[in-house]
Design a protein around this motif. Structure first.
Motif, PDB file in Angstrom:
ATOM      1  N   UNK A  32       3.689   8.011  -9.366  1.00 31.88           N
ATOM      2  CA  UNK A  32       4.758   7.931  -8.371  1.00 31.88           C
ATOM      3  C   UNK A  32       5.347   6.521  -8.280  1.00 31.88           C
ATOM      4  N   UNK A  33       4.516   5.513  -8.478  1.00 32.90           N
ATOM      5  CA  UNK A  33       4.946   4.109  -8.362  1.00 32.90           C
ATOM      6  C   UNK A  33       4.651   3.384  -9.669  1.00 32.90           C
ATOM      7  N   UNK A  34       5.476   3.618 -10.713  1.00 33.45           N
ATOM      8  CA  UNK A  34       5.168   3.098 -12.049  1.00 33.45           C
ATOM      9  C   UNK A  34       5.220   1.585 -12.201  1.00 33.45           C
ATOM     10  N   UNK A  35       5.892   0.886 -11.329  1.00 31.04           N
ATOM     11  CA  UNK A  35       6.029  -0.566 -11.486  1.00 31.04           C
ATOM     12  C   UNK A  35       5.111  -1.324 -10.538  1.00 31.04           C
ATOM     13  N   UNK A  36       3.940  -0.780 -10.299  1.00 26.33           N
ATOM     14  CA  UNK A  36       3.019  -1.420  -9.360  1.00 26.33           C
ATOM     15  C   UNK A  36       1.761  -1.901 -10.081  1.00 26.33           C
ATOM     16  N   UNK A  37       1.102  -2.848  -9.457  1.00 23.55           N
ATOM     17  CA  UNK A  37      -0.172  -3.362  -9.939  1.00 23.55           C
ATOM     18  C   UNK A  37      -1.259  -2.628  -9.159  1.00 23.55           C
ATOM     19  N   UNK A  38      -2.176  -2.000  -9.879  1.00 22.44           N
ATOM     20  CA  UNK A  38      -3.184  -1.147  -9.242  1.00 22.44           C
ATOM     21  C   UNK A  38      -4.572  -1.711  -9.505  1.00 22.44           C
TER      22      UNK A  38
END
Length: 132
Positions: A32-38
């Motif tokens: 859902x949030x492809x440009x995030x750091x996880x």
């Protein structure tokens, strides 16, 4: 879709239960949030982004399914100064579906809490629900 140039911070977090595979929970968020750091913490998965484009899948769903009023209601109900939040169903996110939850119990293994912060939070809400 035109993404406005608005400073913001997006935070996504969810509980990690002993029966869950941390990698699958990370996948739920990255779907859902492809440009995030996880990252995985003790008993949770946390993601962050400072790019509004991380919100593009939510934007597309809001406008394709005509759910603007639902999102506006949640975003405004949870608004506190320059921050707002809402819940997404974690299992739906794993299969790349976006399902907003009113209560955390609506997602059996707990929801993904999405927190938006910005000095122009009203501009972000308007962009999400109106496309401005």
């Amino acid at each position: 879709m035109k993404i406005p140039s608005i400073n913001c911070t997006l935070e996504m977090n969810c509980a990690l239960h002993p029966s869950e595979d941390p990698e699958k929970v990370k996948t739920s968020i990255s779907n859902i949030f492809p440009y995030s750091t996880i990252r995985t913490e003790d008993f949770s998965v946390v993601a962050q982004s400072k790019e509004l484009r991380s919100f593009e899948k939510i934007y597309e769903t809001v406008h394709s399914k005509k759910t603007q009023n639902t999102y506006r209601r949640y975003l405004e109900k949870n608004l506190d100064n320059d921050t707002t939040w809402f819940y997404l169903n974690k299992q739906a996110a794993f299969v790349e579906k976006i399902a907003i939850c009113e209560q955390p119990e609506e997602s059996p293994l707990g929801p993904i809490k999405v927190i938006l912060s910005s000095p122009n939070i009203d501009g972000i809400i308007d962009w999400i629900v109106l496309g401005n």
